[in-house]
Design an enzyme around this catalytic site. Structure first.
Site, PDB file in Angstrom:
ATOM      1  N   TYR A 159       0.829  -1.204   0.000  1.00  0.00           N
ATOM      2  CA  TYR A 159       0.000   0.000   0.000  1.00  0.00           C
ATOM      3  C   TYR A 159       0.864   1.253   0.000  1.00  0.00           C
ATOM      4  O   TYR A 159       0.621   2.191  -0.781  1.00  0.00           O
ATOM      5  CB  TYR A 159      -0.907  -0.015   1.226  1.00  0.00           C
ATOM      6  CG  TYR A 159      -1.663   1.266   1.467  1.00  0.00           C
ATOM      7  CD1 TYR A 159      -2.767   1.591   0.693  1.00  0.00           C
ATOM      8  CD2 TYR A 159      -1.280   2.149   2.481  1.00  0.00           C
ATOM      9  CE1 TYR A 159      -3.473   2.775   0.910  1.00  0.00           C
ATOM     10  CE2 TYR A 159      -1.978   3.318   2.706  1.00  0.00           C
ATOM     11  CZ  TYR A 159      -3.067   3.627   1.922  1.00  0.00           C
ATOM     12  OH  TYR A 159      -3.754   4.796   2.149  1.00  0.00           O
ATOM     13  N   LYS A 163       1.007   4.298  -2.771  1.00  0.00           N
ATOM     14  CA  LYS A 163       0.727   5.702  -2.473  1.00  0.00           C
ATOM     15  C   LYS A 163       1.938   6.578  -2.796  1.00  0.00           C
ATOM     16  O   LYS A 163       1.785   7.745  -3.164  1.00  0.00           O
ATOM     17  CB  LYS A 163       0.302   5.853  -1.015  1.00  0.00           C
ATOM     18  CG  LYS A 163      -1.095   5.308  -0.739  1.00  0.00           C
ATOM     19  CD  LYS A 163      -2.137   5.943  -1.637  1.00  0.00           C
ATOM     20  CE  LYS A 163      -3.556   5.559  -1.261  1.00  0.00           C
ATOM     21  NZ  LYS A 163      -4.555   6.147  -2.181  1.00  0.00           N
TER      22      LYS A 163
END
Length: 254
Positions: A159, A163
């Protein structure tokens, strides 16, 4: 800051959390809006009712944005309803689950990449002709995360990497689309409670530990993020592009 009255907004993931708060903020600012959702109509229905009560136009539609054709259909439906797109808010994303390096398999890797990056590619690509056609310039705001700046908590490796990629995507896209009058910016929220993300993936103990380190002494709210997104959205005719605004109470200061 530009006047948002009458601006045409397409926003993804508007059913809860930051997406819902942002949609409400933009409706209150005078925008017409098309709300994408993936799970649950309650939020979009309430937002449409709010818009109608203010004399503005709003509608919503379901799509699996990982599927290219579905994303194209949803964006096209939004653009046809609104008569174009001036502002695109790429809000969809998520951690999916916490997995450490030794536990990450190809399927998990691809799923997190799809949720956070493929969705953004599909939606932005589909919206591109409408953004270019916006007569007064257009604005794109992408949802990144403090995890993309600082690496995130343990178990968020994939993740956080995605990002971080959103930050680079934002800078690159700003350079590419500037000649068409399209501004591209991002926000990087820190601990924002009251969202599905933290309800599912952050324990109370972890949240309390994080809050103790935040200089402002509290967690953020979806409304904290929504106000900043509304500012960047209004920069459709401004000079802010390729920027990321950190919204974290001062815990990250670079």
């Amino acid at each position: 800051m530009g006047n948002l009255t009458g601006k045409k907004v397409f926003i993804t993931g508007a059913e809860q959390g930051i997406g819902r708060a942002t949609a409400e903020q933009l409706i209150q600012a005078g925008c017409d809006i098309y709300l994408h959702y993936h799970s649950g109509e309650e939020g979009p229905k309430a937002l449409v009712e709010l818009a109608h009560s203010l004399g503005q136009r709003a509608a919503y539609g379901y799509a699996d944005l990982i599927e290219t054709a579905d994303a194209e259909r949803c964006v096209r439906a939004g653009a046809e309803f609104l008569g174009g797109i001036d502002i695109l808010i790429n809000n969809v994303g998520g951690i999916v689950g916490r997995k450490w390096l030794g536990d990450i398999d190809r399927q998990f890797w691809q799923t997190v990449l799809d949720v956070n990056m493929t969705t953004m590619l599909n939606v932005t690509q589909s919206a591109l002709p409408f953004l270019k056609a916006a007569t007064d310039g257009a604005s794109v705001v992408n949802l990144a995360s403090l995890a993309g700046r600082a690496g995130g908590h343990s178990g968020s490796l994939v993740y956080s990497s995605c990002k971080g990629a959103v930050l680079t995507w934002t800078r690159s896209l700003a350079a590419e689309l500037g000649e068409h009058g399209v501004r591209v910016n991002a926000v990087a929220p820190g601990l924002i409670l009251g969202t599905r993300f933290h309800d599912r993936h952050t324990t109370q103990a972890s949240a309390e530990e994080t809050v103790r380190a935040i200089p402002l002494g509290r967690a953020g709210t979806p409304q904290d993020v929504a106000r900043v997104i509304a500012f960047l959205a209004a920069e459709y005719d401004g000079f802010v592009s390729g920027a990321t605004i950190d919204i974290n109470g001062g815990i990250y200061r670079m």
